[in-house]
Structures are given as C-alpha cells and as structure tokens.
Write an enzyme that holds these catalytic residues in place. Structure first.
Site, short mmCIF file in Angstrom:
data_model
loop_
_atom_site.label_atom_id
_atom_site.label_comp_id
_atom_site.label_asym_id
_atom_site.label_seq_id
_atom_site.Cartn_x
_atom_site.Cartn_y
_atom_site.Cartn_z
N HIS A 181 35.66 38.33 60.21
CA HIS A 181 34.11 38.15 60.70
C HIS A 181 33.25 38.31 59.47
O HIS A 181 32.99 39.67 59.23
CB HIS A 181 33.74 39.18 62.07
N GLU A 184 30.53 41.43 59.12
CA GLU A 184 31.07 42.63 59.06
C GLU A 184 31.13 43.51 57.82
O GLU A 184 32.16 43.49 57.63
CB GLU A 184 32.02 42.77 59.98
N ARG A 239 29.19 34.87 61.63
CA ARG A 239 30.29 35.69 62.39
C ARG A 239 31.72 34.67 61.96
O ARG A 239 32.58 35.34 61.69
CB ARG A 239 30.33 35.90 63.71
N ASN A 256 38.91 35.23 65.45
CA ASN A 256 39.65 36.15 66.38
C ASN A 256 39.89 35.64 67.55
O ASN A 256 39.87 36.68 68.62
CB ASN A 256 38.90 37.56 66.33
N ARG A 257 39.45 34.49 67.74
CA ARG A 257 39.97 33.90 69.04
C ARG A 257 40.90 32.57 68.84
O ARG A 257 40.95 31.82 69.95
CB ARG A 257 38.67 33.50 69.83
N HIS A 308 37.60 45.21 61.41
CA HIS A 308 36.46 44.79 61.99
C HIS A 308 35.14 45.79 61.98
O HIS A 308 35.73 47.16 61.73
CB HIS A 308 36.45 44.48 63.28
N TYR A 310 31.18 46.48 64.51
CA TYR A 310 31.17 47.99 64.37
C TYR A 310 31.39 48.53 65.88
O TYR A 310 31.59 47.50 66.78
CB TYR A 310 29.66 48.18 64.05
N GLU A 382 37.57 49.00 64.33
CA GLU A 382 36.10 48.62 64.59
C GLU A 382 35.51 49.73 63.73
O GLU A 382 35.51 50.93 64.25
CB GLU A 382 35.57 48.42 65.96
#
Lengths: 421, 293
Positions: A181, A184, A239, A256-257, A308, A310, A382
């Site tokens: 992403h 990040e 993102r 991430n999907r 990733h 946060y 995260e």
C-alpha cells in the site's frame, strides 16, 4: 531564463570557448514608441555585439539584452542620454553560469548515494532513490545480494526483489515485502533499512548468520511502484495500484484484496472507486501476479511476511473467514514472542491475532493466499503508529520503527529456521 | 444529510439515552437487555485479544466518547487520545442499537515528533456511556474524565495558544499539516491543534459501531480571521476511515475563543459511486450543513 543561459553555454561551446565574464543583462523599459525606435538603432550596431533575449517590439513590453563587458558603458550612456530607463537584471552572467554549473553537479552527486553507508535512512526517499540504493547495495555486496526483476507494473515500471543468499541453489526462503500500500511510507523506508541491516549483521550476529547460512531472504521493498510514485507526485494518500478499470473513471485496485483467497467475498469492495476495491478478478493486478508466479515457481518459501502501516498489530490468517487457521495456536504463540521482542526496544505495544478478529474482515488478502499455498508462517505487520500521525509518520521515527520491527522479524525467522517443514 | 435536532444557538448536551432515565420501566428494560447478553470484558493493555467483536466495540465506544469529550471541552491545549480500555460492558439490542458502558485511560495529545514517547505519566481516566443507534452516526454520549491538567493552567495554555494564533498572518494557503514527511512546523502547531479540535466534532458525529476515523492531514486553509476577538477558521482536512480505509475530504468552519463553546460547521465528501467522475482530489464543498451554529 535557465534555458537561455544553457543555450548560451552551448553556443559558447560550439563557437569556441566564449566566456561571459562581466557581461550584464539589462531590462530596458521603453515607455514610448520613440524609445522603442532608439533601442532598435542600438540593435543595428553590430560592433556592440548585443544579444537581445527579448527584442524591442512595442512600448510597454520589456526589452532584455545581454551586453558584453566592453559595450556596457556605451550602451548605458546611450540609454541615459535618451532618458530610457533600464535596470540591471544580471550583474555578471558568468557568475550565474558558474553557480548553475555547481548546482547541477551537486544535484547529480546528491542523487547517487556514494555508498549505503552515507545513505540517509532517517528520511523518506523517492522511487528513483530507493532503486539507486538497491543497485549500490548489490554493488557493495555482490556475493550476498542480487537484484531480481519479477515483472513490470501497470504503468511499465520495473518490479525488483532483492535476494540475500549465501548458498548456490535455491534454499528454503523467507519472503518480506513492504510498500504494497503505497501511502504507508514507513514500510518502504523500513525495507530499505532491513536491506542494509542484513548486509551488516551477516557474519556479525550469530543468530542471524545461522539463519542466512541455511535460508535465503527475499525482500521486495517497493511492492507497488506505480502507487508509490503517485504518492510523491500527486496524492500522498494513494493506497491502491494505478491500473485503470474499463467502464469506470476511477483508478486502482487494492492489492491486498486481489489475492486468490476468498476473493470477492465480504471484506472487499466491488466499487472501483473504493479504496478496498478487489479488482475484476483475482490476480488481475500484475503487481500481485508477479509475486504469485515467483512464489509458486520458487516452491520453497517457508515464511511470508507482508508489512503495512499503521495500527501496531501483528496478524496471521484468516482475514476472510472466522474459522481459526489450523496452525492458529502456534502462530498465536509465535506472534506473542515476536511482539514481546519488538516491545523490548522502545516499549512499543503491538496487539496480535488473526486478521478478522484483530483488525477487520478482509477478503483476498495476501497472507490468506500464501497460507493456502502451504506457507505456514504467514504474517502481516501493521507498523507505527496508532493514529496520531497515521500514514504521515515523522521521518524521525523511521529508524526506531525499523529497529524494533527487525527484532520481531528475527523472532519469526529464527522460529522458521528451528521448525523446518 | 443528517437532520439537526437542536436549532438553538447554545449547544445543549445530547439527550441522555433512554436507558438512563430513572423508573421502573428502566429496570425492566435493563433486566431484559441483560438477559439478551451483556458481555463484560475486562481488558488489559497489550494482551492478546481473542475477545471477538466485543473488544472492537469497546474501542469504538472509547474513541467516540473521546472525540465528543475533546469537542465539548473546547480546549486545543487539553486534547486527549485513547491510551487503553480498562473495563466495559456492552448491551446489544438488535432493534435499537447498542449501549456501551466503559472505563478507559487517556493521555495527552501532544503532537510530539521526536522519538516515540509512550507516556505512562499523566494518564487520565474517563468513564462513559455510549449509545450507538443501529449503524447510524452521531452516537449519544455521556462522558466524564478526571482532570489531566489543572483548570487554571489549562486556561492559561489556551490563552497562550490564542495569542500565538492571533499573531499568525494568513499566508497559510498551500499549507499541508503535517507535510508528506510527517513534519509540523512548530509555528503552525497551534493551527493543527485547533484543526484537530474542530475535526473532533466531525469525527464524533460520523462514528458508528463499525466506522471510526482519524485525522490524517490538514490540506488547506480557506480562511483564517483573527481581527475580531474570536478565531474564525475555515479549512479542509482529510479524515481516514479505518474499516473502509477511505480518505474523506471535509471542509470545516469553526469559531473559537478560549473558554467559549466551540462552534462548528462542516461538510464531508461522500464516496464516489462507480459511475462518478474519478477525481482523487475532490474539492470540499462549501458548508451547507448547520450543526450547532
């Protein structure tokens, strides 16, 4: 202005070494038509060797002219005698050219880190800077580090993975990725730090040396290069990838999907404008497919860690369903050990658990797929913080974040080493 | 668009949830609700959470309560953030929504940049009752917190901030706080704190059982008027909604004076529909929604 100066240099080079010492650029204000005519008279005097950057056209339009040193007095006297006002725009053309030359050289040397020892790890970098860092690291440690091109992004950028290996044939391996992403930023920055850390600790730290003597490490620092470039150029909060969707004006898929694990189920969006849009099909994103192909072809990846930010969490499968993963107990215990190690450095508290229980339901996520491929030690981190700065984590926190996260990574890597399967 | 229930200028606290009004019907209701399933979740920070949705719900309630608390306190120098939920109970009524009673600790929201500080010192404590109406925003909140700062000191700090702000000229256009690298210029810190205060109102109103927000960035200042006594601040922010991961641009207009109740108007951009124009940077529309002006 710059273009004109550069042009002058080029012309100077072509016509023999010309220098512009003492030359001035004057801006003449011709208030009346009469003044304009007078300046045109000047133009005709070839021996003055005047170089009009903006010629005399009509009253009110500024006239810019480069005047050689020897002609200065004559020109100024002429202008003053005819009551034509002027100002000195450039006092010494050569001086300006010299400064510009200096800046250009400095900029070039700034762009190339002289070595990974002088690279600034406490700052956020551009894609180019990170790619240059990677090349520099490989050049410094050719026996340890190599760079693999695993594909090209939607917009045509190279996707690189660093391979750290002390062996010849492909050994069981650990995979770490950062920056899937793009917004990040602390993750890509940490990835850069990890790369350097690996080269420093091998042969120095006994635990880590054992790890790298047995297993390879693959590190993909910028997993979403298009998105990352976009966060620098247009939208710091971007993102997703930058792929276009036919029929929609919205851009990008949530990488991430997009994996083939519960793809399209609850926990992702079918709206292309959404930040969790899963894409038209699993692996539709080349950034994802490249990793899928690599992992499948390699066949011996034993731990897969996707990073990733946060929230300060350490997560394991599943994200798309509540059913506990078969290895839940072991993953939970390992997570606990990892966050304990992480907290030992600066006291940073991480929570841990399955994705769906700890953060939210997410379908098509990376580690659900890697886990389904038999990679038991599949984790998502995260990193800092918990919302105070969020994605805009101050650069001063990059190194502490990377340092503490490394301790957690070591815990996972060591466990993987000691529990071969 | 949310209907406004309070047209009067002075903003009264939201009506207490029905369950708080005394009476026999209440007792019966409570008994009924407790039979439905009250989940008491003692919480220790840093523990593995396998407590399922309850823990998430408690966190939601704590955040909502804190946004509301910060807004109502109206003090940019006394802003708080959540430290940890300590105990809580939730009652879920499928028809009405859910009620959460909880106790949580807070710490000071000092937007400090330097090495991450986990402030164990100066922890405040709050108890709150939060009522989420079935997935609807604007949870009803009753919250009290122990004093983190001595009242007089807080007033002084607010007044100092106020003076700093009055001295700031308005060349704040094109400003992004924090910048891409997470940096906030010390001279602009008061602006950020005030923006956060106004955003707290917005974030409180928008929080539901499943949606929660963080203030990601101050992206522009449309107006910064200090010639009157009050600070008149018209600005745009990006809110980060966590469960959808969306970035939501909002335009916020607030009026602040130390010690006086904060006045806020805002308008946030909705998520684009699939066929809509795909501009990433939506410009926030002028405020059309009245809140407590």
């Amino acid at each position: 202005m710059q273009a004109l100066l550069v042009l002058s240099i080029l012309l100077g080079a072509v016509f023999g070494k010309e220098d512009f010492v003492g030359h001035q650029v004057l801006r003449i204000s011709a208030a009346h038509e009469a003044h304009v005519q007078k300046v045109k008279e000047l133009e005709d005097l070839e021996h003055l060797q005047l170089d009009f950057w903006r010629g005399p056209t009509q009253p009110g339009s500024p006239i810019d002219v480069r005047v050689p040193f020897l002609s200065l007095q004559a020109v100024k006297v002429f202008l003053e005698a005819h009551d034509i006002s002027y100002e000195t725009m450039i006092e010494d053309v050569q001086l300006l050219l010299d400064e510009e030359q200096e800046q250009m050289v400095a900029a070039q040397t700034r762009a190339l880190p002289l070595s990974t020892d002088t690279f600034n790890y406490a700052a956020y970098h551009t894609l180019d800077e990170i790619y240059k860092f990677m090349d520099t690291l490989v050049a410094e440690h050719p026996d340890l580090v190599s760079k693999i091109n695993i594909g090209k992004t939607f917009e045509g950028r190279d996707i690189f993975v660093l391979k750290f290996s002390t062996g010849v044939t492909d050994r069981p391996a650990i995979w770490i990725d950062t920056g899937i992403h793009s917004r990040e930023w602390v993750t890509q920055a940490s990835g850069v730090w990890f790369a350097k850390k690996i080269t420093q600790d091998y042969g120095q730290d006994s635990t880590f040396t054992k790890i790298l003597d047995t297993m390879d490490i693959f590190l993909e620092i910028v997993t979403n290069p298009d998105g990352f470039a976009f966060t620098h150029s247009k939208n710091r909060m971007w993102r997703k990838t930058r792929s276009t969707t036919p029929g929609s004006l919205c851009v990008g898929v949530d990488p991430n999907r997009n994996w083939d694990a519960g793809f399209g189920m609850a926990g992702a969006s079918s709206n292309p404008c959404s930040d969790t849009y899963h894409g038209k099909s699993a692996n539709s994103e080349v950034e994802v497919k490249s990793i899928v192909d690599f992992v499948t072809k390699h066949g011996k990846i034993k731990a897969f860690i996707s990073i990733h930010s946060y929230s300060q969490l350490l997560l394991y499968p599943y994200g798309y369903k509540t059913e506990p993963a078969p290895d839940q107990a072991e993953l939970d215990e390992l997570s606990k050990a990892a966050v304990t190690a992480l907290a030992s450095l600066y006291g940073t508290k991480f929570k841990y658990g399955s994705i769906i229980k700890t953060i939210y339901q997410a379908s098509g996520s990376t580690i659900d797929w890697t886990y389904s491929q038999g990679i038991k030690y599949s984790f998502t981190f995260e990193l800092r913080d918990t919302g105070r700065y969020g994605f805009l984590l101050p650069a001063s926190q990059i190194i502490p974040t990377a340092q503490e996260t490394w301790l957690a990574l070591l815990t996972i890597m060591e466990h993987t080493l000691n529990h071969p399967y | 668009m949310q209907p406004r229930r309070q047209p009067s200028p002075a903003p009264p606290p939201p009506p207490p949830p029905p369950a708080l009004r005394p009476g026999a019907p209440l007792l019966a209701l409570l008994l009924l609700l407790s039979l439905r399933g009250a989940a008491a979740v003692p919480e220790e920070p840093g523990q593995s959470q396998d407590a399922g949705p309850s823990r998430g719900l408690l966190q939601q309630a704590a955040r909502a309560a804190l946004h509301f608390f910060n807004f109502r306190a109206g003090s940019p120098s006394a802003l708080r953030v959540l430290a940890a939920v300590q105990e809580g109970r939730a009652w879920v009524n499928p028809k009405e929504g859910c009620k959460v009673d909880l106790v949580f600790s807070t710490e000071r929201y000092k937007a400090e940049e330097s090495t991450f500080q986990e402030g164990e010192e100066g922890l405040g404590k709050c108890s709150a009752r939060v009522f989420f109406k079935n997935q609807k925003p604007r949870p009803a909140i009753n919250v009290t917190c122990t004093r983190l700062f001595e009242k007089k000191k807080q007033q002084q700090e607010d007044y100092l901030l106020y003076k700093q702000m009055k001295r700031l000229k308005a060349p704040l256009d094109g400003v992004s706080i924090p910048d891409s690298h997470g940096h906030i210029d010390p001279s602009l810190r008061p602006v950020w704190d005030l923006a956060f205060l106004g955003s707290s109102y917005v974030m409180w109103e928008k929080t539901t059982q499943s949606l929660h927000y963080y203030l990601a960035q101050l992206t522009g200042v449309k107006q910064w008027k200090t010639d009157d006594d009050e600070i008149d601040f018209d600005y745009t922010v990006l809110l980060h909604e966590f469960s959808t991961q969306e970035i939501i641009p909002c335009r916020i207009h607030l009026v602040w004076y130390p010690g006086k109740q904060l006045k806020v108007k805002y308008h946030c951009q909705e998520l684009q529909t699939p066929e809509a124009s795909g501009t990433e940077e939506g410009s926030a529309v002028a405020p059309t929604k009245l809140s407590n002006f």
